[in-house]
Motif scaffolding. Structure first.
Motif, PDB file in Angstrom:
ATOM      1  N   VAL A 120      -5.650  32.716  42.647  1.00 42.27           N
ATOM      2  CA  VAL A 120      -4.995  33.788  43.067  1.00 42.27           C
ATOM      3  C   VAL A 120      -4.560  33.485  44.537  1.00 42.27           C
ATOM      4  O   VAL A 120      -3.345  33.666  44.795  1.00 42.27           O
ATOM      5  CB  VAL A 120      -5.716  34.898  42.752  1.00 42.27           C
ATOM      6  CG1 VAL A 120      -4.829  36.209  43.498  1.00 42.27           C
ATOM      7  CG2 VAL A 120      -5.842  35.350  41.387  1.00 42.27           C
ATOM      8  N   MET A 121      -5.293  33.117  45.330  1.00 41.95           N
ATOM      9  CA  MET A 121      -4.981  33.040  46.977  1.00 41.95           C
ATOM     10  C   MET A 121      -3.999  32.020  46.844  1.00 41.95           C
ATOM     11  O   MET A 121      -3.032  31.732  47.960  1.00 41.95           O
ATOM     12  CB  MET A 121      -6.118  32.766  47.655  1.00 41.95           C
ATOM     13  CG  MET A 121      -7.175  34.060  47.681  1.00 41.95           C
ATOM     14  SD  MET A 121      -6.261  35.525  48.121  1.00 41.95           S
ATOM     15  CE  MET A 121      -5.858  35.131  49.758  1.00 41.95           C
ATOM     16  N   ASN A 122      -4.122  30.817  46.190  1.00 42.93           N
ATOM     17  CA  ASN A 122      -3.126  29.565  46.371  1.00 42.93           C
ATOM     18  C   ASN A 122      -1.738  30.005  45.551  1.00 42.93           C
ATOM     19  O   ASN A 122      -0.922  29.100  45.553  1.00 42.93           O
ATOM     20  CB  ASN A 122      -3.844  28.475  45.585  1.00 42.93           C
ATOM     21  CG  ASN A 122      -4.745  28.062  46.612  1.00 42.93           C
ATOM     22  OD1 ASN A 122      -4.904  28.111  47.932  1.00 42.93           O
ATOM     23  ND2 ASN A 122      -5.836  27.431  45.977  1.00 42.93           N
ATOM     24  N   MET A 123      -1.466  31.101  44.963  1.00 37.64           N
ATOM     25  CA  MET A 123      -0.183  31.332  44.201  1.00 37.64           C
ATOM     26  C   MET A 123       0.877  31.684  45.142  1.00 37.64           C
ATOM     27  O   MET A 123       0.579  32.096  45.984  1.00 37.64           O
ATOM     28  CB  MET A 123      -0.452  32.508  43.309  1.00 37.64           C
ATOM     29  CG  MET A 123      -1.317  32.219  42.103  1.00 37.64           C
ATOM     30  SD  MET A 123      -1.444  33.800  40.934  1.00 37.64           S
ATOM     31  CE  MET A 123      -2.221  33.575  39.753  1.00 37.64           C
ATOM     32  N   PRO A 124       2.066  30.865  45.137  1.00 35.72           N
ATOM     33  CA  PRO A 124       3.119  31.083  45.725  1.00 35.72           C
ATOM     34  C   PRO A 124       3.638  32.586  45.663  1.00 35.72           C
ATOM     35  O   PRO A 124       3.659  33.245  44.609  1.00 35.72           O
ATOM     36  CB  PRO A 124       4.177  30.230  45.370  1.00 35.72           C
ATOM     37  CG  PRO A 124       3.692  29.831  44.123  1.00 35.72           C
ATOM     38  CD  PRO A 124       2.053  29.956  43.822  1.00 35.72           C
ATOM     39  N   VAL A 125       4.069  33.242  46.675  1.00 32.98           N
ATOM     40  CA  VAL A 125       4.521  34.486  46.581  1.00 32.98           C
ATOM     41  C   VAL A 125       5.937  34.598  46.405  1.00 32.98           C
ATOM     42  O   VAL A 125       6.613  33.911  46.602  1.00 32.98           O
ATOM     43  CB  VAL A 125       4.036  35.245  47.870  1.00 32.98           C
ATOM     44  CG1 VAL A 125       4.591  36.541  48.021  1.00 32.98           C
ATOM     45  CG2 VAL A 125       2.721  35.117  48.184  1.00 32.98           C
TER      46      VAL A 125
END
Length: 125
Positions: A120-125
């Motif tokens: 989740v933290m590495n997902m692009p925003v």
């Protein structure tokens, strides 16, 4: 990924059945919701609201259960070492194996949660 989780959940259910028997005297809050394995499946419009247990509460109960199993195994081991006639070697070994399996399952759940957090933290925003 879900196959591994399904495998662990089925092992936990089998352990609960051996521990509590087919009728089961386990508290209803400890039951694993089969809908969690297939989140896309509809459950007759049921939405878990405020009356359901939270994730943190469920996790705390699971960790307390693992801790209790480890404490029980340790107490049985100590009783066997002290020569208690009620603590035979077979029961001590079974209790130790149960606590080991519970601990390994907990570590696996923790690893999956850390991996999900990192994804989740590495997902692009």
């Amino acid at each position: 990924m879900t196959d591994g989780i399904s495998s662990i959940l089925s092992q936990i259910r089998a352990h609960e059945m051996r521990t509590h028997g087919p009728g089961g005297d386990a508290a209803p809050g400890k039951a694993i919701d089969p809908g969690l394995l297939n989140p896309g499946a509809s459950r007759a419009g049921a939405v878990q609201g405020a009356e359901g247990t939270g994730f943190m509460e469920t996790l705390n109960k699971a960790i307390d259960g693992v801790s209790g199993a480890q404490n029980h195994a340790g107490a049985m081991q100590k009783a066997f070492e002290m020569g208690d006639p009620n603590a035979d070697l077979a029961r001590v070994m079974v209790a130790m194996q149960q606590s080991q399996v519970a601990f390994r399952a907990t570590v696996e759940v923790r690893n999956r949660m850390v991996q999900a957090y990192q994804d989740v933290m590495n997902m692009p925003v």
